[in-house]
Write an enzyme that holds these catalytic residues in place. Structure first.
Site, mmCIF file in Angstrom:
data_model
loop_
_atom_site.group_PDB
_atom_site.id
_atom_site.type_symbol
_atom_site.label_atom_id
_atom_site.label_comp_id
_atom_site.label_asym_id
_atom_site.label_seq_id
_atom_site.Cartn_x
_atom_site.Cartn_y
_atom_site.Cartn_z
ATOM 1 N N ALA A 14 -26.977 -26.728 122.683
ATOM 2 C CA ALA A 14 -27.602 -27.582 121.667
ATOM 3 C C ALA A 14 -28.806 -26.911 121.028
ATOM 4 C CB ALA A 14 -28.010 -28.909 122.304
ATOM 5 N N PHE A 120 -43.683 -9.205 109.700
ATOM 6 C CA PHE A 120 -43.151 -9.018 111.048
ATOM 7 C C PHE A 120 -42.723 -7.555 111.187
ATOM 8 C CE2 PHE A 120 -41.513 -12.093 114.377
ATOM 9 C CZ PHE A 120 -42.478 -13.060 114.184
ATOM 10 N N GLN A 237 -33.686 -6.667 124.844
ATOM 11 C CA GLN A 237 -34.905 -6.303 124.107
ATOM 12 C C GLN A 237 -36.156 -6.643 124.909
ATOM 13 O OE1 GLN A 237 -36.121 -8.488 120.283
ATOM 14 N NE2 GLN A 237 -35.947 -6.362 119.645
ATOM 15 N N HIS A 239 -39.904 -7.335 124.474
ATOM 16 C CA HIS A 239 -40.902 -7.635 123.449
ATOM 17 C C HIS A 239 -42.215 -7.007 123.889
ATOM 18 C CE1 HIS A 239 -43.526 -9.809 120.761
ATOM 19 N NE2 HIS A 239 -42.499 -10.413 120.184
ATOM 20 N N LEU A 249 -44.441 -15.362 125.847
ATOM 21 C CA LEU A 249 -44.464 -14.635 124.585
ATOM 22 C C LEU A 249 -45.745 -14.836 123.780
ATOM 23 C CD1 LEU A 249 -42.615 -12.805 122.888
ATOM 24 C CD2 LEU A 249 -42.238 -14.803 121.466
ATOM 25 N N GLU A 252 -44.998 -11.834 117.587
ATOM 26 C CA GLU A 252 -45.271 -10.698 116.710
ATOM 27 C C GLU A 252 -46.066 -11.154 115.482
ATOM 28 O OE1 GLU A 252 -41.881 -8.012 116.851
ATOM 29 O OE2 GLU A 252 -41.871 -8.162 114.683
ATOM 30 N N ARG A 283 -39.702 -3.419 117.724
ATOM 31 C CA ARG A 283 -40.104 -3.699 119.100
ATOM 32 C C ARG A 283 -39.812 -2.578 120.085
ATOM 33 N NH1 ARG A 283 -38.294 -10.070 118.866
ATOM 34 N NH2 ARG A 283 -40.080 -10.643 117.567
ATOM 35 N N HIS A 350 -37.030 -10.137 126.561
ATOM 36 C CA HIS A 350 -37.126 -11.182 125.545
ATOM 37 C C HIS A 350 -35.804 -11.645 124.961
ATOM 38 C CE1 HIS A 350 -38.943 -13.513 122.403
ATOM 39 N NE2 HIS A 350 -38.453 -12.771 121.444
ATOM 40 N N ARG A 398 -33.017 -5.531 117.746
ATOM 41 C CA ARG A 398 -33.163 -6.604 116.764
ATOM 42 C C ARG A 398 -34.540 -6.563 116.125
ATOM 43 N NH1 ARG A 398 -35.368 -12.102 116.924
ATOM 44 N NH2 ARG A 398 -35.858 -11.951 119.135
HETATM 45 C C1 LIG Z 1 -40.419 -17.586 123.468
HETATM 46 C C2 LIG Z 1 -39.458 -17.164 122.392
HETATM 47 C C3 LIG Z 1 -39.882 -17.034 121.084
HETATM 48 C C4 LIG Z 1 -39.002 -16.627 120.088
HETATM 49 N N1 LIG Z 1 -39.446 -16.503 118.801
HETATM 50 C C5 LIG Z 1 -38.577 -16.157 117.823
HETATM 51 C C6 LIG Z 1 -38.997 -16.079 116.476
HETATM 52 O O1 LIG Z 1 -40.147 -16.322 116.137
HETATM 53 N N2 LIG Z 1 -38.082 -15.731 115.540
HETATM 54 C C7 LIG Z 1 -36.779 -15.466 115.862
HETATM 55 O O2 LIG Z 1 -35.996 -15.168 114.968
HETATM 56 N N3 LIG Z 1 -36.362 -15.541 117.134
HETATM 57 C C8 LIG Z 1 -37.224 -15.891 118.119
HETATM 58 N N4 LIG Z 1 -36.780 -15.964 119.413
HETATM 59 C C9 LIG Z 1 -35.343 -15.812 119.683
HETATM 60 C C10 LIG Z 1 -34.602 -17.058 119.228
HETATM 61 O O3 LIG Z 1 -35.424 -18.165 119.333
HETATM 62 C C11 LIG Z 1 -33.350 -17.313 120.044
HETATM 63 O O4 LIG Z 1 -32.570 -16.163 120.095
HETATM 64 C C12 LIG Z 1 -32.525 -18.440 119.425
HETATM 65 O O5 LIG Z 1 -33.315 -19.568 119.160
HETATM 66 C C13 LIG Z 1 -31.383 -18.802 120.346
HETATM 67 O O6 LIG Z 1 -30.729 -19.931 119.856
HETATM 68 P P1 LIG Z 1 -29.320 -20.361 120.421
HETATM 69 O O7 LIG Z 1 -28.874 -21.517 119.631
HETATM 70 O O8 LIG Z 1 -28.454 -19.188 120.522
HETATM 71 O O9 LIG Z 1 -29.628 -20.779 121.935
HETATM 72 P P2 LIG Z 1 -30.650 -21.814 122.601
HETATM 73 O O10 LIG Z 1 -31.548 -22.470 121.676
HETATM 74 O O11 LIG Z 1 -31.269 -21.139 123.715
HETATM 75 O O12 LIG Z 1 -29.692 -22.874 123.221
HETATM 76 C C14 LIG Z 1 -28.818 -22.609 124.311
HETATM 77 C C15 LIG Z 1 -28.142 -23.896 124.653
HETATM 78 O O13 LIG Z 1 -27.082 -23.654 125.550
HETATM 79 C C16 LIG Z 1 -27.076 -24.641 126.549
HETATM 80 N N5 LIG Z 1 -26.405 -24.089 127.724
HETATM 81 C C17 LIG Z 1 -26.531 -22.868 128.267
HETATM 82 N N6 LIG Z 1 -25.731 -22.748 129.342
HETATM 83 C C18 LIG Z 1 -25.069 -23.918 129.469
HETATM 84 C C19 LIG Z 1 -24.108 -24.427 130.381
HETATM 85 N N7 LIG Z 1 -23.647 -23.697 131.402
HETATM 86 N N8 LIG Z 1 -23.668 -25.699 130.216
HETATM 87 C C20 LIG Z 1 -24.133 -26.466 129.213
HETATM 88 N N9 LIG Z 1 -25.043 -26.039 128.316
HETATM 89 C C21 LIG Z 1 -25.495 -24.778 128.450
HETATM 90 C C22 LIG Z 1 -28.540 -24.949 126.761
HETATM 91 O O14 LIG Z 1 -28.709 -26.209 127.369
HETATM 92 C C23 LIG Z 1 -29.039 -24.929 125.320
HETATM 93 O O15 LIG Z 1 -28.809 -26.175 124.718
HETATM 94 C C24 LIG Z 1 -37.656 -16.369 120.421
HETATM 95 C C25 LIG Z 1 -37.221 -16.512 121.724
HETATM 96 C C26 LIG Z 1 -38.117 -16.874 122.710
HETATM 97 C C27 LIG Z 1 -37.619 -16.949 124.123
#
Ligand SMILES: Cc1cc2nc3c(=O)[nH]c(=O)nc-3n(C[C@H](O)[C@H](O)[C@H](O)COP(=O)(O)OP(=O)(O)OC[C@H]3O[C@@H](n4cnc5c(N)ncnc54)[C@H](O)[C@@H]3O)c2cc1C
Length: 584
Positions: A14, A120, A237, A239, A249, A252, A283, A350, A398
């Site tokens: 989600a 960035f 990666q 960071h 974190l 950047e 990075r 990261h 990245r």
């Molecule tokens: C601290 C931090 C800061 C960041 N800042 C930036 C930024 O400024 N700019 C940028 O571009 N990127 C940034 N990133 C990277 C970026 O935020 C993430 O790569 C991106 O938001 C990931 O989104 P997603 O939808 O792939 O996964 P997520 O948002 O992580 O969602 C994963 C989902 O999968 C679900 N899930 C996982 N395993 C299971 C399972 N077995 N069963 C059921 N559900 C499961 C979880 O519950 C969750 O809902 C940052 C990352 C971090 C950690």
């Protein structure tokens, strides 16, 4: 008791990628999103600095174009990104961001009301749209609201254990997923026409990481355990600026707003490593520079094991307006008031550049490649998106702020493809024994009264990965890590939990997560051993140069029971920018 559900589309995850796909599908089909945490607690909500897109709202470094965004991304990737994918991304990014604005994302603004953009690393123009330093939170809440408006069904705090796969005319096809309800430990079978894995990354295999506890790579584990490949896993990666010593974190965006790194002598050392880009180099370059400073004795603190990030010179008002969360993190966790003194920082694990390989047109999961390095088989109607996927947009490194844009650009694309095919699919019965294997697995873990503790095995894995598979690598250290992972996999067979309850049993959930972690850690280390060159985030001390002749290829790792993983290579798509030496 086993519960059965049917939805046209099941999305696992989600975060931004999963909810963006759900919003695309919801107007035409019945879509459900499963998440092991409450949806808006997904790691996307922790994203700070911003999302990259060519909007040309801030022209302080010149006019921006999609071609320049594409070039910066390809160069940042050390030429391993697939350029057809990068081109699509750079062209679609502005539309995706404006769409989010129209749905109500409260972006920070320019004085004239347009979306504010900041600098960035690795981006030659000022192209990062942001909502102060809580951009992920703003974007995820917007998409969650839209999904509720459209009637998306959520299964919060359900843990997906496995995919239900089948074969059809020689191809793999997905029929649904097996999950259990964390509140009750009861098993649920979800049948569907299409499934998307949007399970995020897997930084929790490392001791020091910016990633949330949920980042245990369950999607990677589910794919790899089925004998399907993981791509480019050797590129986690690091960071450069994790808060010392925890690894939380420090965006950047701090350097984007004018902050810079200094060593124990007070030198602005990035001037030596990247004369043009300095602190805003990508990075991989900055993380290596920090470690080099530390190894050469110019680290700060009693152990000389970190460096400092100076930001006080931009003034208290600017810090409080643009970086309020960062001020709070530094103050809460280290007592440092960054309006007056520099923040102690060190590299932190990261992001996963690699992940579940997808087909460049459909977004479906790749099952195999032929001897010519081209995709020969996919898993029909199984999609991956967001950090869990390897499209491959980021290649070997990245650029910051490209990931959030990746989630919404490719989440949207997956949604669109699902909409196109849903009407053509007929539902087939699931096998009689569906869910039995997973039920047995849970029973076995709960019934064992002694053996190996989850937390102990996890700690040993995290320690091993941090010591042997971080910024600089050698064959010796990688072999050591792979041997240790094999030992941990053996010991895992005897894993037990002290908590026997069936209500919110977090120890059980962690035991299942650990199985996934031990699997993709193996793929990561085996891929790193195979790649005998240095490229992007993969720095081999024993092979310091890039070797385009042998390794301008994606790595695919397949699990083989009782044997070393099988490695194959997939072609890289090069359209506009032939590989060059990378200088910053
Ligand atoms: C601290 C931090 C800061 C960041 N800042 C930036 C930024 O400024 N700019 C940028 O571009 N990127 C940034 N990133 C990277 C970026 O935020 C993430 O790569 C991106 O938001 C990931 O989104 P997603 O939808 O792939 O996964 P997520 O948002 O992580 O969602 C994963 C989902 O999968 C679900 N899930 C996982 N395993 C299971 C399972 N077995 N069963 C059921 N559900 C499961 C979880 O519950 C969750 O809902 C940052 C990352 C971090 C950690």
């Amino acid at each position: 008791m086993i519960h059965f559900h049917y939805h046209d589309v099941i999305i696992v995850g989600a975060g931004l990628a999963g909810t963006r796909a759900a919003v695309e599908v919801a107007p035409v089909a019945d879509v459900a999103v499963i998440s092991k945490v409450f949806p808006t607690r997904s790691h996307s909500t922790a994203a700070q600095g911003g999302a990259a897109a060519v909007l040309n709202n801030n022209l302080k470094r010149g006019v921006d174009t999609w071609l320049l965004h594409m070039f910066d991304t390809v160069k940042g990737s050390d030429y391993l990104a697939d350029q057809n994918i990068v081109e699509y991304f750079a062209k679609e990014a502005p539309k995706a961001i404006i769409e989010m604005e129209h749905w109500g994302t409260p972006f920070s603004r320019m004085p004239d009301g347009r979306i504010s953009q900041r600098d960035f690393g690795g981006h030659q123009r000022t192209r990062i749209a942001h909502a102060a330093d809580r951009t992920g939170h703003a974007l995820l809440h917007t998409l969650f609201e839209q999904s509720i408006r459209l009637g998306v069904k959520y299964y919060p705090e359900f843990f997906v254990m496995d995919l239900i796969l089948d074969e059809e005319e020689g191809d793999y096809v997905v029929r649904g997923v097996v999950a259990y309800d964390i509140r009750t430990t009861e098993l649920h079978i979800f049948q569907s026409k299409a499934v998307m894995l949007a399970t995020g990354g897997g930084g929790r295999i490392y001791k020091i990481t910016s990633n949330a506890h949920e980042y245990t790579g369950d999607g990677f584990g589910m794919i790899y355990r089925k004998g399907l490949p993981l791509q480019d896993m050797e590129f986690p990666q690091f960071h450069p600026t994790g808060l010392y010593p925890l690894g939380i974190l420090i965006t950047e965006g701090v350097r984007g707003e004018g902050g810079y790194l200094i060593n124990s002598k007070g030198e602005r050392f990035m001037e030596r490593y990247a004369p043009d880009f300095k602190d805003l180099a990508p990075r991989d370059v900055v993380s290596r520079a920090i470690y080099t400073e530390i190894m050469e004795g110019r680290g700060v603190g009693p152990k000389k094991d970190h460096v400092l990030l100076k930001i006080d010179h931009i003034g208290k008002d600017a810090i409080m307006e643009k970086l309020p969360e960062i001020w709070k993190f530094a103050k809460t966790y280290t007592g440092v008031d960054c309006t007056k003194e520099p923040i102690p920082v060190m590299p932190t694990m990261h992001y996963m550049m690699g992940g579940i390989p997808t087909h460049h047109e459909t977004g479906e999961v790749v099952a195999d490649v032929g001897p010519d390095g081209e995709v020969s088989k996919v898993v029909k109607r199984l999609y991956a998106g967001g950090e869990a996927a390897c499209e491959s947009l980021h290649g070997a490194n990245r650029l910051g702020a490209n990931s959030m844009t990746d989630t919404i650009v490719f989440g949207r694309r997956v949604g669109k493809h699902m909409v196109e095919i849903l009407d053509t699919i007929k539902i087939k019965d699931l096998p009689e024994d569906v869910g039995k294997e997973q039920e047995e697995k849970i029973k076995a873990i709960l019934s064992r009264n002694s053996g190996e503790k989850v937390s102990k095995l996890r700690e040993e894995l995290q320690e091993t990965m941090w010591e042997n598979v971080s910024v600089f690598r050698t064959e010796e250290k990688l072999i050591k890590a792979l041997d240790k992972i094999k030992e941990l996999q053996e010991r895992y067979k005897n894993v037990y939990v002290e908590d026997k309850s069936t209500t919110f049993n977090m120890e059980l959930k962690e035991a299942l997560e650990l199985e996934n972690m031990l699997n993709y850690a193996e793929a990561l280390v085996a891929s790193a051993l195979f790649r005998k060159e240095s490229r992007g985030a993969h720095s081999r001390v024993d092979y310091p140069n890039r070797d385009d002749e042998h390794f301008l290829k994606h790595t695919l790792a397949f699990k083989q029971e009782g044997k070393e993983p099988l490695i194959k290579q997939r072609n890289v798509v090069i359209t506009r920018f032939p590989p060059q030496e990378r200088r910053y």
